[in-house]
Write an enzyme that holds these catalytic residues in place. Structure first.
Site, short mmCIF file in Angstrom:
data_model
loop_
_atom_site.label_atom_id
_atom_site.label_comp_id
_atom_site.label_asym_id
_atom_site.label_seq_id
_atom_site.Cartn_x
_atom_site.Cartn_y
_atom_site.Cartn_z
N SER A 85 0.84 -1.19 0.00
CA SER A 85 0.00 0.00 0.00
C SER A 85 0.88 1.25 0.00
CB SER A 85 -0.97 -0.04 1.18
OG SER A 85 -1.97 0.94 1.05
N HIS B 13 -7.92 -5.14 -0.51
CA HIS B 13 -6.73 -4.51 0.06
C HIS B 13 -6.19 -5.38 1.18
CE1 HIS B 13 -4.12 -1.09 -0.06
NE2 HIS B 13 -4.22 -0.89 1.24
N ASP C 298 -9.49 -4.59 -5.11
CA ASP C 298 -8.97 -3.59 -4.18
C ASP C 298 -9.72 -2.27 -4.36
OD1 ASP C 298 -7.35 -1.85 -2.64
OD2 ASP C 298 -5.59 -3.10 -3.03
#
Length: 432
Positions: A298, A412, A383
């Site tokens: 991320s 995610h 995601d």
């Protein structure tokens, strides 16, 4: 004797693992790899399961449209046998088409989604590269080089093992001259294998948020020096309540701080802090500075790409769903990367020429173009934090050796196998 409770930290990519729910809504495109050519039709199958069995008579609302964009098709239907197949249409340009299904049962709402990718390797970024992009960052690195590292290590005996020494590290790094108490500090947890000789090193850069860190003892026990850093200029071994307070206070929405000024934007110190972490690792007598890698997910995926692009001492990188990629997508009618600064409630403040201009100096796409180090990448089509349109925008411009392992149904978060594959690949490179 006073007992001390220590926080055991999971890898950042595991912190957002989905919670198991009694009723599961499963949405899947009709191609097993979830991938289509532009113009090719997709059909989505929606399944509602309880204890693994279809739920009969459930009422399902589904919405279909480009990911992160308003739905172009919405319908509520009753499904007799717990399963429904719907026509999803197609896309005539490379991108992602998403079906989101919700069902109400016993007063609770359950949700699932499936996302079809249309020629995703043909997605092109919307962000532009400033003409002085490299001179800006070369100048920033030169300013960093003027700041002494001033490393301060504190042994943490309670975390050490018979194979690894663990330290809390405090480094000096660059900070804007008009901020108080500059230069700034960078903190992290260093794990060093015991024994003679030099070891490869793995820099671990963090996902978004404010939290303590425990260090990566596991890989250190395998013969790799690991350095897990924070980005906010505060110690990383304080009581967890401190970080909770900071997350809703001083560091709330830190990703937007000084977005109107490329020289003072929050991430300038962060990006340069990652390079300072490499400086520190390369200076350690226990480290083989010719064998260093960086990894994260991320925000950490973004920082992995940025660090490897700006610092040739990084020889390999591993990135999960990199954030800060093609953030201007929303200004061009499609999904943009986290932190979604040009859409939603913040858009009225951010959609200004000075902020758009600053964002280009920090967009991961523009760093991905510079990569020379081989990299491994991994994400999924579902995601909603770092949409695949944004991550493919960065991946597609990489000319360095690269491989992408897709786990299409992930959002995610990552499967344990996904983490294992990445870690094994990094260790293989470092230990050659």
């Amino acid at each position: 004797m006073k007992k001390i409770l220590y926080l055991i930290l999971l890898p950042v990519s595991l912190l957002a693992q989905p919670v198991e729910r009694l009723v599961k809504v499963v949405v899947a495109p009709d191609h097993t790899n979830w991938t289509y050519k532009t113009g090719e039709p997709v059909r989505f199958t929606i399944s509602v399961l309880k204890h693994g069995n279809p739920v009969s008579g459930a009422s399902v609302t589904y919405k279909i449209g480009p990911e992160m964009m308003p739905a172009t098709k919405t319908e509520t239907v009753s499904i007799a046998n717990g399963m429904l197949t719907v026509a999803g249409g197609t896309m005539n340009v490379p991108g992602f088409l998403r079906c989101i299904a919700t069902v109400q049962l016993d007063g609770k709402e359950y949700r699932g989604l499936g996302t079809a990718g249309f020629s995703p390797t043909d997605i092109k970024p919307t962000v532009t590269t400033p003409a002085d992009f490299m001179s800006f960052w070369d100048g920033a690195k030169a300013d960093l080089a003027k700041v002494p590292v001033d490393s301060r290590l504190t042994l943490l005996p309670e975390r050490c093992t018979d194979k690894v020494n663990v330290y809390h590290v405090n480094l000096q790094t660059w900070g804007p001259a008009n901020w108080p108490n500059t230069p700034a500090r960078l903190y992290g947890i260093l794990c060093v294998p015991k024994g003679e000789g030099k070891f490869p090193a793995l820099l671990q850069v963090p996902g978004a948020g404010v939290r303590p860190y425990g260090g990566d003892i596991g890989n250190a026990e395998k013969g790799v020096v690991t350095f897990q850093i924070g980005i906010h200029g505060i110690p990383v071994n304080m009581d967890p309540s401190v970080y909770t307070s900071l997350a809703t206070g001083a560091f709330q929405n830190y990703q937007l701080i000084n977005l109107d000024d490329r020289d003072r934007y929050y991430y300038k110190r962060v990006y340069l802090g990652c390079i300072r972490a490499v400086d520190f690792l390369a200076s350690l007598p226990q480290v083989n500075a010719d064998r260093m890698a960086v990894t994260g997910g991320s925000q950490g995926g973004a920082l992995s790409i940025v660090t490897a692009a700006l610092d040739s001492r990084i020889k390999w990188l591993g990135a999960f769903y990199p954030a800060l990629s093609d953030v201007t997508g929303y200004l061009n009618g499609r999904a943009g990367g986290w932190p979604h600064m040009f859409t939603g409630s913040s858009a009225e403040w951010t959609n200004k020429p000075d902020k758009i201009k600053t964002a280009a100096y920090y967009d991961v796409v523009n760093f991905a173009k510079l990569l020379k180090a081989p990299g491994r990448y991994s994400w999924g089509f579902n995601d909603e934090t770092c949409p695949p349109t944004s991550t493919f925008s960065a991946y597609n411009v990489i000319s360095a050796p690269k491989s992408l392992e897709l786990f299409e149904d992930t959002g995610h978060w990552t499967y344990p196998e996904q983490n294992e594959h990445m870690n094994n690949w990094l260790l293989e490179q470092l230990m050659k």
